[in-house]
Scaffold this motif. Structure first.
Motif, PDB file in Angstrom:
ATOM      1  N   PRO A  33       0.827  -1.205   0.000  1.00  0.00           N
ATOM      2  CA  PRO A  33       0.000   0.000   0.000  1.00  0.00           C
ATOM      3  C   PRO A  33       0.860   1.253   0.000  1.00  0.00           C
ATOM      4  CG  PRO A  33       0.069  -0.958   2.191  1.00  0.00           C
ATOM      5  CD  PRO A  33       0.743  -1.939   1.280  1.00  0.00           C
ATOM      6  N   ASN A  34       0.293   2.332  -0.483  1.00  0.00           N
ATOM      7  CA  ASN A  34       1.006   3.610  -0.470  1.00  0.00           C
ATOM      8  C   ASN A  34       1.326   4.012   0.965  1.00  0.00           C
ATOM      9  OD1 ASN A  34       1.252   4.702  -3.248  1.00  0.00           O
ATOM     10  ND2 ASN A  34      -0.967   4.398  -3.259  1.00  0.00           N
ATOM     11  N   ILE A  35       2.583   4.371   1.189  1.00  0.00           N
ATOM     12  CA  ILE A  35       3.051   4.591   2.551  1.00  0.00           C
ATOM     13  C   ILE A  35       2.369   5.781   3.212  1.00  0.00           C
ATOM     14  CG2 ILE A  35       5.278   3.479   2.179  1.00  0.00           C
ATOM     15  CD1 ILE A  35       6.529   6.221   1.856  1.00  0.00           C
ATOM     16  N   LEU A  36       1.965   6.782   2.449  1.00  0.00           N
ATOM     17  CA  LEU A  36       1.312   7.936   3.054  1.00  0.00           C
ATOM     18  C   LEU A  36      -0.150   7.642   3.381  1.00  0.00           C
ATOM     19  CD1 LEU A  36       3.026  10.693   0.931  1.00  0.00           C
ATOM     20  CD2 LEU A  36       3.408  10.182   3.345  1.00  0.00           C
ATOM     21  N   LEU A  37      -0.778   6.765   2.637  1.00  0.00           N
ATOM     22  CA  LEU A  37      -2.099   6.283   3.042  1.00  0.00           C
ATOM     23  C   LEU A  37      -2.000   5.548   4.371  1.00  0.00           C
ATOM     24  CD1 LEU A  37      -5.136   5.549   2.409  1.00  0.00           C
ATOM     25  CD2 LEU A  37      -4.214   3.427   1.446  1.00  0.00           C
ATOM     26  N   VAL A  38      -1.019   4.677   4.501  1.00  0.00           N
ATOM     27  CA  VAL A  38      -0.832   3.919   5.743  1.00  0.00           C
ATOM     28  C   VAL A  38      -0.577   4.879   6.902  1.00  0.00           C
ATOM     29  CG1 VAL A  38       0.634   2.256   6.932  1.00  0.00           C
ATOM     30  CG2 VAL A  38      -0.014   1.860   4.549  1.00  0.00           C
ATOM     31  N   ARG A  39       0.287   5.847   6.681  1.00  0.00           N
ATOM     32  CA  ARG A  39       0.618   6.792   7.751  1.00  0.00           C
ATOM     33  C   ARG A  39      -0.611   7.557   8.237  1.00  0.00           C
ATOM     34  NH1 ARG A  39       3.930  12.346   6.863  1.00  0.00           N
ATOM     35  NH2 ARG A  39       1.801  12.979   6.323  1.00  0.00           N
ATOM     36  N   GLU A  40      -1.462   7.972   7.310  1.00  0.00           N
ATOM     37  CA  GLU A  40      -2.586   8.826   7.669  1.00  0.00           C
ATOM     38  C   GLU A  40      -3.810   8.058   8.160  1.00  0.00           C
ATOM     39  OE1 GLU A  40      -2.474  12.146   7.817  1.00  0.00           O
ATOM     40  OE2 GLU A  40      -0.356  11.864   7.332  1.00  0.00           O
ATOM     41  N   ILE A  41      -3.969   6.805   7.753  1.00  0.00           N
ATOM     42  CA  ILE A  41      -5.228   6.103   7.990  1.00  0.00           C
ATOM     43  C   ILE A  41      -5.088   4.946   8.967  1.00  0.00           C
ATOM     44  CG2 ILE A  41      -7.134   4.882   6.827  1.00  0.00           C
ATOM     45  CD1 ILE A  41      -6.918   7.894   6.242  1.00  0.00           C
ATOM     46  N   ASP A  42      -3.890   4.533   9.275  1.00  0.00           N
ATOM     47  CA  ASP A  42      -3.691   3.337  10.107  1.00  0.00           C
ATOM     48  C   ASP A  42      -4.425   3.427  11.442  1.00  0.00           C
ATOM     49  OD1 ASP A  42      -2.662   0.790  10.589  1.00  0.00           O
ATOM     50  OD2 ASP A  42      -0.927   1.583  11.636  1.00  0.00           O
ATOM     51  N   SER A  43      -4.524   4.610  12.015  1.00  0.00           N
ATOM     52  CA  SER A  43      -5.150   4.759  13.326  1.00  0.00           C
ATOM     53  C   SER A  43      -6.605   5.213  13.258  1.00  0.00           C
ATOM     54  CB  SER A  43      -4.357   5.756  14.182  1.00  0.00           C
ATOM     55  OG  SER A  43      -4.338   7.031  13.567  1.00  0.00           O
ATOM     56  N   VAL A  44      -7.146   5.337  12.037  1.00  0.00           N
ATOM     57  CA  VAL A  44      -8.528   5.807  11.863  1.00  0.00           C
ATOM     58  C   VAL A  44      -9.495   4.633  12.031  1.00  0.00           C
ATOM     59  CG1 VAL A  44     -10.163   6.859  10.259  1.00  0.00           C
ATOM     60  CG2 VAL A  44      -7.802   7.679  10.362  1.00  0.00           C
ATOM     61  N   THR A  45     -10.595   4.852  12.718  1.00  0.00           N
ATOM     62  CA  THR A  45     -11.607   3.804  12.895  1.00  0.00           C
ATOM     63  C   THR A  45     -12.199   3.427  11.547  1.00  0.00           C
ATOM     64  OG1 THR A  45     -12.164   4.643  15.083  1.00  0.00           O
ATOM     65  CG2 THR A  45     -13.776   3.215  14.013  1.00  0.00           C
ATOM     66  N   PRO A  46     -12.212   2.144  11.210  1.00  0.00           N
ATOM     67  CA  PRO A  46     -12.709   1.728   9.888  1.00  0.00           C
ATOM     68  C   PRO A  46     -14.188   2.049   9.692  1.00  0.00           C
ATOM     69  CG  PRO A  46     -11.406  -0.019  10.894  1.00  0.00           C
ATOM     70  CD  PRO A  46     -11.641   1.016  11.958  1.00  0.00           C
ATOM     71  N   GLY A  47     -14.521   2.312   8.464  1.00  0.00           N
ATOM     72  CA  GLY A  47     -15.896   2.537   8.038  1.00  0.00           C
ATOM     73  C   GLY A  47     -15.992   2.180   6.570  1.00  0.00           C
ATOM     74  N   SER A  48     -16.644   3.022   5.801  1.00  0.00           N
ATOM     75  CA  SER A  48     -16.718   2.820   4.358  1.00  0.00           C
ATOM     76  C   SER A  48     -15.641   3.644   3.674  1.00  0.00           C
ATOM     77  CB  SER A  48     -18.096   3.213   3.839  1.00  0.00           C
ATOM     78  OG  SER A  48     -18.376   4.572   4.149  1.00  0.00           O
ATOM     79  N   ALA A  49     -15.035   3.085   2.622  1.00  0.00           N
ATOM     80  CA  ALA A  49     -13.930   3.762   1.945  1.00  0.00           C
ATOM     81  C   ALA A  49     -14.102   3.663   0.437  1.00  0.00           C
ATOM     82  CB  ALA A  49     -12.592   3.153   2.349  1.00  0.00           C
ATOM     83  N   LEU A  50     -13.723   4.730  -0.252  1.00  0.00           N
ATOM     84  CA  LEU A  50     -13.668   4.762  -1.708  1.00  0.00           C
ATOM     85  C   LEU A  50     -12.231   4.988  -2.125  1.00  0.00           C
ATOM     86  CD1 LEU A  50     -14.936   4.909  -4.537  1.00  0.00           C
ATOM     87  CD2 LEU A  50     -15.374   7.355  -4.121  1.00  0.00           C
ATOM     88  N   ASP A  51     -11.702   4.047  -2.907  1.00  0.00           N
ATOM     89  CA  ASP A  51     -10.327   4.116  -3.406  1.00  0.00           C
ATOM     90  C   ASP A  51     -10.388   4.477  -4.883  1.00  0.00           C
ATOM     91  OD1 ASP A  51      -7.660   3.835  -3.996  1.00  0.00           O
ATOM     92  OD2 ASP A  51      -7.576   1.681  -3.661  1.00  0.00           O
ATOM     93  N   LEU A  52      -9.988   5.711  -5.202  1.00  0.00           N
ATOM     94  CA  LEU A  52     -10.047   6.206  -6.576  1.00  0.00           C
ATOM     95  C   LEU A  52      -8.743   5.901  -7.308  1.00  0.00           C
ATOM     96  CD1 LEU A  52     -11.664   9.695  -5.924  1.00  0.00           C
ATOM     97  CD2 LEU A  52     -12.778   7.659  -6.840  1.00  0.00           C
ATOM     98  N   GLY A  53      -8.837   5.248  -8.461  1.00  0.00           N
ATOM     99  CA  GLY A  53      -7.637   4.857  -9.187  1.00  0.00           C
ATOM    100  C   GLY A  53      -6.902   3.770  -8.439  1.00  0.00           C
ATOM    101  N   CYS A  54      -7.596   2.672  -8.165  1.00  0.00           N
ATOM    102  CA  CYS A  54      -7.060   1.647  -7.257  1.00  0.00           C
ATOM    103  C   CYS A  54      -5.950   0.801  -7.868  1.00  0.00           C
ATOM    104  CB  CYS A  54      -8.190   0.734  -6.786  1.00  0.00           C
ATOM    105  SG  CYS A  54      -8.927  -0.291  -8.080  1.00  0.00           S
ATOM    106  N   ALA A  55      -5.739   0.902  -9.172  1.00  0.00           N
ATOM    107  CA  ALA A  55      -4.673   0.155  -9.845  1.00  0.00           C
ATOM    108  C   ALA A  55      -4.797  -1.346  -9.560  1.00  0.00           C
ATOM    109  CB  ALA A  55      -3.309   0.714  -9.446  1.00  0.00           C
ATOM    110  N   GLU A  56      -3.716  -1.970  -9.109  1.00  0.00           N
ATOM    111  CA  GLU A  56      -3.731  -3.421  -8.885  1.00  0.00           C
ATOM    112  C   GLU A  56      -4.198  -3.810  -7.480  1.00  0.00           C
ATOM    113  OE1 GLU A  56      -0.222  -4.761 -12.006  1.00  0.00           O
ATOM    114  OE2 GLU A  56       0.339  -3.725 -10.160  1.00  0.00           O
ATOM    115  N   GLY A  57      -4.741  -2.826  -6.748  1.00  0.00           N
ATOM    116  CA  GLY A  57      -5.513  -3.140  -5.562  1.00  0.00           C
ATOM    117  C   GLY A  57      -4.816  -3.125  -4.218  1.00  0.00           C
ATOM    118  N   ALA A  58      -3.549  -2.728  -4.144  1.00  0.00           N
ATOM    119  CA  ALA A  58      -2.821  -2.835  -2.875  1.00  0.00           C
ATOM    120  C   ALA A  58      -3.452  -1.997  -1.770  1.00  0.00           C
ATOM    121  CB  ALA A  58      -1.366  -2.433  -3.075  1.00  0.00           C
ATOM    122  N   ASP A  59      -3.853  -0.759  -2.080  1.00  0.00           N
ATOM    123  CA  ASP A  59      -4.460   0.095  -1.048  1.00  0.00           C
ATOM    124  C   ASP A  59      -5.802  -0.470  -0.597  1.00  0.00           C
ATOM    125  OD1 ASP A  59      -2.309   1.765  -1.304  1.00  0.00           O
ATOM    126  OD2 ASP A  59      -3.421   3.449  -2.154  1.00  0.00           O
ATOM    127  N   ALA A  60      -6.628  -0.881  -1.559  1.00  0.00           N
ATOM    128  CA  ALA A  60      -7.945  -1.409  -1.224  1.00  0.00           C
ATOM    129  C   ALA A  60      -7.833  -2.660  -0.357  1.00  0.00           C
ATOM    130  CB  ALA A  60      -8.727  -1.710  -2.498  1.00  0.00           C
TER     131      ALA A  60
END
Length: 216
Positions: A33-60
């Protein structure tokens, strides 16, 4: 999606360009996954997410592994098929809604607790088109939700300068979004510098823009 500079890019539409891009190799991205996504979201309580331009799916896939209900979109059917296979390998095939969209023509329905646009650059899209896509992304954020936009601030230190390509700053993105300050809080504007060696192993750095805004 990320920017790729090829001489044939201007002659192709978005779908054809990205299909050719992914079909050139069996795997384009690292699978991490993109390292800045991990940095910003790792501690966020999960809910619904939209991944725009997901490519081969690592972030999703990373989001789904942490309990997010993910809608993941890309224009490339090839990229989406690879993403589906990798999600199935991790027993996540039912946790992610994979959707194909050319954002100039269609956009996912609904509102989301997180809308993530990671390196949403394209050599076959004009700046105004990217701005319109990001405005749609902001509209898709649910009350209390986050819009996370990460983009390149410049080219790698070892790369030739591309004078015909503009990479917008966070301030420019905010100006283009025209977010109502009574409805949105800007939580983070940052330029992050990271190590970025060349394909041949030459040491180098690259700067990326991070913009995180929250709908009240």
């Amino acid at each position: 999606m990320t920017e790729t500079h090829r001489h044939d890019a201007p002659t192709k539409n978005t779908e054809d360009f990205w299909e050719d891009f992914y079909q050139e190799r069996e795997q384009v991205w690292s699978g991490s996954p993109n390292i800045l996504l991990v940095r910003e979201i790792d501690s966020v309580t999960p809910g619904s997410a939209l991944d725009l331009g997901c490519a081969e799916g690592a972030d999703a896939i990373w989001l789904a592994e942490r309990g997010w209900r993910v809608t993941a979109t890309d224009v490339s059917r090839t990229a989406l098929e690879r993403a589906k296979v990798r999600a199935a390998e991790k027993n996540l095939d039912g946790a992610i809604d994979w959707q194909r969209h050319d954002f100039d023509e269609s956009f996912p329905d609904g509102r989301f607790d997180l809308v993530s646009a990671q390196f949403l650059h394209s050599p076959v899209a004009h700046a105004s088109e990217r701005s319109a896509i990001l405005s749609k992304a902001a509209d898709a954020v649910a009350p209390g939700g986050l819009l996370l936009i990460v983009g390149h601030a410049g080219f790698p230190s070892w790369a030739p300068k591309q004078h015909d390509v503009h990479l917008p700053s966070t301030a420019e993105v905010l100006t283009e979004l025209r977010l109502d300050p009574e409805q949105w809080d800007v939580e983070l504007e940052e330029v992050v510098e990271r190590d970025f060696p060349s394909p041949d192993g030459e040491p180098g750095v690259r700067q990326d823009n991070v913009l995180r805004v929250r709908r009240r």
